[in-house]
Structures are given as structure tokens and as C-alpha cells.
Design an enzyme around this catalytic site. Structure first.
Site, PDB file in Angstrom:
ATOM      1  N   ASN A 176      18.625 -37.545 -40.806  1.00  0.00           N
ATOM      2  CA  ASN A 176      19.439 -37.334 -39.179  1.00  0.00           C
ATOM      3  C   ASN A 176      18.495 -38.422 -38.674  1.00  0.00           C
ATOM      4  OD1 ASN A 176      21.042 -34.231 -39.837  1.00  0.00           O
ATOM      5  ND2 ASN A 176      18.749 -33.525 -40.751  1.00  0.00           N
ATOM      6  N   GLU A 177      19.830 -39.047 -38.352  1.00  0.00           N
ATOM      7  CA  GLU A 177      18.417 -40.046 -38.033  1.00  0.00           C
ATOM      8  C   GLU A 177      19.233 -40.343 -36.369  1.00  0.00           C
ATOM      9  OE1 GLU A 177      17.841 -42.290 -39.277  1.00  0.00           O
ATOM     10  OE2 GLU A 177      18.777 -43.605 -41.371  1.00  0.00           O
ATOM     11  N   PRO A 178      18.552 -40.940 -35.494  1.00  0.00           N
ATOM     12  CA  PRO A 178      18.965 -40.748 -34.186  1.00  0.00           C
ATOM     13  C   PRO A 178      20.286 -40.812 -33.561  1.00  0.00           C
ATOM     14  CG  PRO A 178      17.181 -42.584 -34.577  1.00  0.00           C
ATOM     15  CD  PRO A 178      17.819 -41.781 -35.945  1.00  0.00           C
TER      16      PRO A 178
END
Ligand code: F6R
Length: 652
Positions: A176-178
Site C-alpha cells: 500500500n504505497e503512499p
């Protein structure tokens, strides 16, 4: 000065290895800090084992969410040990992994499926149908169905009792990337560039690194009844601070854990180093004002207020949580002078000691005037990158300088670079026929293998040999450039490194013995070693462990009584300004000469295999860092230099 195990700057009564308790609450997530990853991993593995046993007693499954990456490896190793030695059974364990690259075949060397089998599943008695990893080989049109099913399966299993997490340098949890939303579910994600850069070492460079991954969503993670996040090393320090002390923000997805009622961060000292209680502990609790703490506080205050140390006033101390220090010592002026002088005395243009000079206040002894110096370089270019200016001064000041190149560094040579050299040798030999049959065989086999090998395939022994020779040639070239005979370059090819993969073997007796033999042969008055714990591949750390172990074993030998050990930092980080015990300044010309010395390592220039997340080339990183150190000294009120290399002394 650092001691063998770093002392934790915390109130009395803390047991080494036990979590440190904070008196005040800058921290919005419970955080346990351990001296090292091993002690921390043991605690986490024990919590997992307790859960498994408790569920067993209740006749229920223990449902675990698992992570991959380097952080959880030590936890898995401890669980495997408990399985082998303490009858911990995994028969009632059901697992769901966080993520998998996409596309990715499960059999591929980089797949998380394979990682989990190698690290845990194949080593314990978990039933084959009980573990789940998102499938990276789904056709594109079935991925979203698969993702939905994955969440449904977790729910059907009763939800996660426990979720283990690592954290990306950008704050990602799972992948879950920025930008990921708090209510996100399992899905296909585009990977952030920094994530790809961090993973690129496993894939033989950024262009070959996958762009996508399937990941459990933030919501899937937050639904777990217990969440434990692991982080080791300085590289994680600032993102940990953001997640633990900052605002909840999608820009740092780990900060979402602030909203979880039962989350815990388990981190080592290095990852904790930016937390308020570690960085400025006097703002959190009462501290013992020993010299180290005073130095740390004063340098911090001076830099934070942008005021040279000698200009700090009583008011500055009082306004910034340091009134008890003032009460203890009297007035700011006395403390300022004392610390200023200490900093001044760390600066020397004579890293090997200044002959015929009073050395009372110098970092190194004057005698013997001509020292034998042994520089350990984990990779073939760390000597010049990290301490090239000091290396040059030692040579110019007529010390007998030797370099111990600890590993071959072969995996960092790009295939096309190696092929260029292999072709050169084969063509040269074809033309002139003056080679040995074995050399021809190696180069022919290597050339053949390099032409046909897939991007993610491991190097053959012949290819590794060619790559190792390339790096050896570059190191020799640097030695000639600095001015030492090539006989003083000792190539140790430590066996732990020779796996052909990013993952190395554990340190062995043979590794330590090789180092001991070189130290005994040279009987150095000075040893320089990379004290760099933030190296992304961990090689520097293993190399340091090996040096320290060799020193421990040799410490009672006569020659060792006269041997001082200095630690430098590699390409990734610098010592804290308050820690530095020797700072070697460089003039603009010396900086330029060092740059040219680094250029000898052609295979590590322009698009290297192990770029990491920092886009600058190695010479740029080195220069920026050396300039920053000089700048910090200058801001503290000391003379202005172009650049400085920094060292900390290691005491037996
Ligand atoms: C792995 C994962 C990632 C990693 C993170 C840290 O399954 O989901 O979030 O935990 O990238 O990786 P390491 O531990 O290698 O620093």
C-alpha cells in the site's frame, strides 16, 4: 566513542534487550525499542508462538497475516527454531501473505511464494493447504476477482488474529504505497518508484523490476485483531518517526496504524534513532548528563537554533528543555567552551598522528611516527568512497597502508559490463593465443552464459569469477592512483558473500579466520573498518561483525595493545555529529582527487546494479556527505572546510 554494544540512553533499570519505556508521549503508537533486531525478533516470535499455542489449547486455528522482505526473516528463523527445539507445531496455523509481485510465477527466484516456503512453510509442519499468498500469475482479467476472493477467504477463516508487517522506506505497509486509502482492500497496485528501486537489487536492476503487485489493502490489515510492525536499521528511522509521531496521513500509510487499537511497533535502536525519546531524550524525561549526552544536546541545540555553540545563552538552554543541565554545570558559557574544545580536538589533518607534536588533544597518537595501517573495505570501492581523503593522507604522510578488500563485490557488476570484458579476453586470446586453457574456458563459458542468461537468473561460477576480477582490477587501479603498491591490496573474497545472490550466507568460522590471518600478518597500529549499519544489503554489517569478532579473538596478542580501531561510514549514512571522534578535513583539490579515485570503479558508475533508492552516483553521495559534515562543523562555529571525513573510535 561507541562501546561494543551501544548503550541505550534511557533511565536506569532497563534490561538490555528489553523494550524501553518512554515517560512522555510523543508517540501515538506503542513502540518497543530493542538493542538489535535479533532480540526484537525473538520477542515477536514468542508472541506468535504463544498465540499459536493458546489457539491450539482452544482447539481453534491461529490465523496469521505474514510479510516478506528482509525484516521478518529473523522472526521466521526463531519460529523455525522453536518448531525444531521446543515442539512448536504449526498444524493449526492458517496464513495469508500480504502481497506478491505482478506478474510473477510462484517458482521464480523473486516470488514471495517461494520466499515464504524457503523461510518458513517448508521448515515447519504447516499443512500445505493452510497457507495463502496472492497469486502473481493470474491473467489480468482475473486479478480483481482473485483479490476479492482473497479478502473473502480471510474473512471466512475468521479474520486475522495477528498481522506481521514490515515498512517501506516510503511508509508503505504491504504494498500500500503512499496515497493508499484507509478503506482500501486487496487489489493490484502500481509500485512506487522508491519501492522498485529498493527491490531492484533482487531483479538485476531497475528496468527489470516489476511495476505492479497484488497487495492486501489497508483496511484488510487494520481489520486484524493484533498488528505488529517491524523495522530495522537507520534507513527506516525517519519514516518510523513520521508513522509514530506524525499525523495520520495517506502519504505515510504506516501512520494509519495509529487508528488501530492493538498495534505495536517493534524496532531496533537504529530505526528508533529519529524518535524524540532517542534523538532529544531530555525533552521526554530526565536524563543523565554525561559527556556524551551533553555533547549530543549542545550540538542539537546549536544546529536547531542556527547559532554557533559559543553563542548559546542560558536562555537558550532554559527555553529548550535543558535547564537541569544548566543547573548542574553553572552557566552556559562553561559548557559551551568545554564542548567547543572537544569538537575542535576532533579535527586533524594527521589521521595517522602528527609526528613530533604534542598529542594530548589530538585524536591519534604521535608515535610511532610511521604506522602500519590496515583499511578494511567491505566492497572493493568502500575505501575510496568512504575515506578516500584519509587514505590519501595516510599514504602521503608515509604510513604503510594496506587495504583488506573483504568481499569480491562480484554481484554488483552488470551483465553487459562483464560480457564486454569476457569478449575482450576471448578475442585477445583468439588473436594472440597466449592464454592458459583454464582462463580461456572460464571466459568462454562466462561469455556464453552472459549471452544467453535470463535477466533474473543467477550468475554462473564463471560469470562471478569474471565479475570479481573486474572489481579487483578497479580496486588495484585505485590503489595505484592513491600511491600504494598493489601487493598492499589484499583480496580476501570472504566466503559468506559468494552466493551469487543478494542473500548471503551467515558469517562462518572461515570468514573470521581469513580476517584474523591478515591482521596477524600486518600487525597494524591502526585498523579502519566500515561501521556502516545502514547498508541495504547488509554486507557492511556482516563485514563489521567479522572484523569485530576477529579483533575480539586477537585482543590479547601483544601487537593488539598498540592497535587503534577507527570506524568509518559507508555510502549510506554518516555518524551523528556528536559521535565523531576524528574529522579529517579536505581541501577542494583533495575532494577532486578523491572523485577521480572513485572513478576508477567504472563498473559502479552510470546505472549501477545496486543503485538503491538514492539516484545520485557514489561519488556524488560521498561528496555531498563530506561537504555536509564540514558544513555542520562550520555551523557549530568551527573553521570552514571544503569537506570532511568522519570516524568513531571503537574500544575493545
Ligand atoms: C513485504 C511487504 C513490504 C515490506 C517492506 C519492507 O511483504 O509487504 O511492505 O515489508 O517493503 O521491506 P524490508 O523488510 O525488506 O525492508
Amino acid at each position: 566513542m561507541i562501546t561494543e554494544s551501544l548503550q541505550l540512553e534511557q533511565p536506569d533499570g532497563q534490561i538490555p534487550g528489553a523494550p524501553l519505556q518512554s515517560a512522555i508521549t510523543y508517540e501515538k503508537i506503542p513502540t518497543h525499542i530493542y538493542a538489535d533486531a535479533k532480540a526484537a525478533s525473538r520477542a515477536v516470535a514468542h508472541e506468535i508462538a504463544d498465540l499459536i499455542r493458546q489457539k491450539q489449547a482452544e482447539g481453534k486455528p491461529a490465523v496469521l497475516g505474514l510479510a516478506t522482505g528482509s525484516s521478518p526473516k529473523t522472526v521466521y528463523a526463531e519460529l523455525v527454531r522453536m518448531h525444531r527445539e521446543e515442539e512448536l507445531s504449526f498444524r493449526n496455523v492458517v496464513t495469508f501473505n500480504l502481497d506478491e509481485y505482478y506478474p510473477m510465477e510462484p517458482t521464480s527466484r523473486q516470488s514471495y511464494w517461494r520466499f515464504m516456503r524457503e523461510q518458513l512453510f517448508d521448515l515447519v509442519d504447516i499443512p500445505a493447504g493452510n497457507y495463502h499468498v496472492p497469486e502473481g500469475n493470474m491473467p489480468p482479467d482475473q486479478v480483481s476477482q482473485h483479490a476479492k476472493r482473497y479478502d473473502a477467504e480471510i474473512e471466512a477463516a475468521g479474520g486475522l488474529d495477528f498481522q506481521l508487517l514490515g515498512i517501506g522506506g516510503n511508509g508503505h505497509i504491504g504494498f500500500n504505497e503512499p496515497g493508499s486509502l484507509i478503506n482500501s482492500h486487496t487489489r493490484l497496485m502500481m509500485l512506487d518508484n522508491s519501492t522498485r528501486a529498493a527491490a531492484s537489487a533482487d531483479f538485476g536492476g531497475l528496468p527489470k523490476t516489476p511495476r505492479k503487485a497484488i497487495t492486501m489493502g489497508v483496511s484488510s490489515i487494520l481489520n486484524a485483531r493484533r498488528v505488529v510492525l517491524l523495522a530495522w536499521g537507520e534507513r527506516k528511522a525517519s519514516v518510523i518517526r513520521g508513522a509514530v509521531e506524525g499525523l495520520v496521513t495517506e502519504l505515510n500509510p504506516a501512520s494509519y496504524l495509529q487508528t488501530h487499537p492493538n498495534a505495536l511497533f517493534v524496532i531496533d535502536e537504529a530505526a528508533a534513532s529519529e524518535l524524540t525519546r532517542m534523538k532529544t531524550p531530555w525533552l521526554v524525561d530526565s536524563v543523565i548528563w554525561d559527556n556524551r549526552m551533553v555533547k549530543k544536546a549542545l550540538t542539537y541545540l546549536s544546529l536547531a537554533l542556527d547559532k554557533p555553540i559559543l553563542k548559546l545563552t542560558d536562555r537558550d538552554y532554559n527555553d529548550n528543555g535543558m535547564s537541569d543541565l544548566l543547573a548542574q554545570y553553572g552557566q552556559a558559557y562553561d559548557i559551551n567552551i568545554d564542548i567547543f574544545n572537544q569538537l575542535q580536538h576532533t579535527i586533524t589533518g594527521w589521521p595517522g598522528g602528527k609526528p613530533n607534536a604534542d598529542d594530548t588533544n589530538r585524536p591519534e597518537r604521535a608515535e610511532p611516527a610511521h604506522k602500519r595501517c590496515l583499511i578494511f573495505s567491505p566492497h572493493p570501492d568502500d575505501d575510496i568512497i568512504s575515506m578516500g581523503g584519509t587514505f590519501q593522507r595516510l599514504v602521503d604522510q608515509e604510513h604503510d597502508v594496506h587495504i583488506g578488500y573483504q568481499t569480491s563485490g562480484n554481484i554488483a557488476v552488470a551483465d553487459d559490463e562483464a560480457l564486454r570484458f569476457a569478449d575482450y579476453v576471448v578475442d585477445f586470446n583468439d588473436k594472440f593465443g597466449i592464454d592458459s586453457p583454464e582462463a580461456t574456458r572460464i571466459f568462454r563459458d562466462a561469455a556464453e552464459s552472459l549471452r544467453t542468461k535470463g535477466d533474473t537468473e543467477m550468475d554462473s561460477a564463471e560469470v562471478r569469477c569474471v565479475k570479481g576480477v573486474i572489481r579487483m582490477g578497479e580496486a588495484k587501479s585505485t590503489c595505484r592512483f592513491v600511491g600504494i603498491p598493489v601487493e598492499n591490496a589484499h583480496f580476501m573474497n570472504m566466503p559468506f558473500y559468494e552466493t551469487g545472490k543478494v542473500t548471503k550466507r551467515p558469517l562462518s568460522e572461515e570468514d573470521v579466520k581469513i580476517l584474523m590471518a591478515l591482521i596477524e600478518e600486518i600487525k597494524p597500529h591502526q585498523i579502519y573498518a566500515a561501521g556502516d549499519l545502514a547498508d541495504p544489503h547488509g554486507t557492511h554489517k556482516v563485514c563489521l561483525d567479522a572484523v569485530l569478532e576477529a579483533l575480539r579473538r586477537l585482543k590479547d596478542r601483544d601487537f593488539m595493545r598498540d592497535c587503534w580501531v577507527w570506524l568509518y561510514r559507508g555510502a549510506w549514512a554518516e555518524w551523528g555529529i556528536h559521535e565523531i571522534e576524528m574529522a579529517v578535513p579536505m581541501s577542494p583539490d583533495q575532494v577532486m582527487k578523491k572523485r577521480l579515485g572513485i572513478f576508477k570503479h567504472q563498473s559502479q558508475k552510470d546505472g549501477v546494479v545496486y543503485q538503491g533508492t538514492d539516484a545520485r552516483e557514489f561519488w556524488q553521495r560521498a561528496e555531498d556527505r563530506n561537504r555536509d559534515t564540514a558544513d555542520l562543523y562550520n555551523r557549530l562555529g568551527l573553521s570552514e572546510y571544503e569537506a570532511m571525513e568522519a570516524f568513531v573510535r571503537w574500544h575493545f
